[in-house]
Write an enzyme that holds these catalytic residues in place. Structure first.
Site, PDB file in Angstrom:
ATOM      1  CD  GLN A  74      -3.126  -0.378  -0.009  1.00 55.25           C
ATOM      2  OE1 GLN A  74      -3.231   0.813  -0.244  1.00 55.25           O
ATOM      3  NE2 GLN A  74      -3.869  -1.284  -0.647  1.00 55.25           N
ATOM      4  CB  SER A  75       3.996   2.007  -1.765  1.00 55.00           C
ATOM      5  OG  SER A  75       4.799   3.127  -2.061  1.00 55.00           O
ATOM      6  CG  ASN A  76       0.652   6.704   1.022  1.00 53.75           C
ATOM      7  OD1 ASN A  76      -0.470   6.332   0.703  1.00 53.75           O
ATOM      8  ND2 ASN A  76       1.034   6.809   2.280  1.00 53.75           N
TER       9      ASN A  76
END
Length: 338
Positions: A74-76
């Protein structure tokens, strides 16, 4: 300091707002403001957009055909890189590492992951524990062997080029405070891959701002976190031509709020998300900004801040990640029968 000497494309909605948080201030008994870097505008915004303005300009100057980066599921950063690549018309490939072990379908396909793919990026998934820097180097070399000019962006966009975005943010923030006639006594934010904190402290020190900056860690132990930030700040200052402007004592991190590990929500982080949402209408993410805010809240309750201090929380964005972590909030849902 003349940042216009460095290649830059304009992706972000700047300046981002600097706003008071009156209800949260009343709740915690100190004067709190927020720097809204969740409002940078690129694919729901976030702190990585400032870094990407300099990184993508460098990529374009090198004639890149593809951007490649890596991060957690879930990397921004991955989401904003994919969006920036789409905006400038460069292909994007992302290596995602499972750092939580979650099998929840929303975690693996919704939130940032959904937006990665909507922006046209290709992704590949790795189990936890991989050397992602090495994996990315190998993937980039494979693409280059196919005739593709790959520009590699480190995780979080955290190198001296990316950190220029937060040197610029330091200038922007102090300029806003001066224009508004408000004294800033302390700045807090979530710190992870180190680029945001390194850029901020370099800019603040270069301006002789005398504003303490505290990073609330989201992953590494304190000694490692502070050393990463300091090392990158030194490189950033060298790039800017102001070597020696940052001292080791200028770099401060508190890593008491990491919890069980990176990407794993904490009880204090969920409380922070709830408080910011219910008291100020602001959305945090469970991985970064919530843990930063949890540190802010706990330190305020413990009397860490002087009563007359004006404290700024820099919001690094990431709220779209909430849709990958919806299961964390099940017990907090409030239903009313009508």
């Amino acid at each position: 300091m003349h940042l216009a000497r460095f290649p830059r494309i304009h992706l972000a909605h700047l300046p981002t707002p600097l706003e008071p948080m009156p209800r949260l201030s009343k709740e915690l008994g100190i004067e709190l403001w927020i720097k809204r870097d969740d409002c940078t505008g690129l694919s729901t915004g976030g702190n990585k957009t400032r870094k990407l303005e300099f990184l993508i300009a460098e990529a374009e100057a090198q004639g890149a055909d593809m951007l490649m980066t890596q991060g957690a599921t879930q990397s921004n950063h991955a989401r904003q890189t994919a969006a920036a690549a789409a905006k400038v018309g460069i292909d994007c490939h992302i290596l995602l590492e499972d750092r939580t072990g979650y099998n929840n379908p929303n975690y693996n396909t919704n939130g940032n992951v959904l937006l990665d793919h909507l922006h046209g990026a290709t992704t590949e998934k790795f189990p936890g524990g991989h050397d992602m820097v090495s994996e990315m180097e190998q993937a980039a070399e494979k693409k280059r062997s196919e005739g593709i000019n790959v520009y590699v962006i480190p995780g979080g966009g955290s190198n001296a080029t990316g950190a220029l975005g937060y040197v610029n943010c330091a200038f922007e923030l102090l300029g806003q405070a001066n224009e508004m006639g408000i004294r800033l006594d302390r700045i807090l934010h979530a710190t992870g891959s180190s680029g945001t904190q390194a850029g901020l402290i370099t800019g603040l020190c270069a301006m002789n701002a005398n504003i303490p900056l505290l990073g609330i860690g989201t992953r590494a132990p304190q000694a490692k976190q502070e050393q990463m930030v300091y090392d990158l700040a030194v490189k950033t200052a060298d790039k800017l031509g102001c070597a020696g402007v940052v001292n080791r004592s200028d770099v401060q991190a508190n890593t008491d709020y990491v919890g069980e590990g990176y990407g794993l929500p904490t009880k204090s982080g969920v409380e922070a998300i709830t408080m910011f949402a219910e008291l100020e209408g602001l959305l945090l993410d469970p991985v970064y900004s919530a843990k930063g805010a949890a540190g802010l809240i706990d330190l305020a309750r413990k009397g860490f801040f002087d009563k007359d201090e004006r404290v700024v929380f820099l919001h690094t964005g990431g709220a779209v990640g909430l849709f990958g972590y919806d299961f964390v909030f099940e017990e907090n849902r409030k239903w009313v029968s009508i």
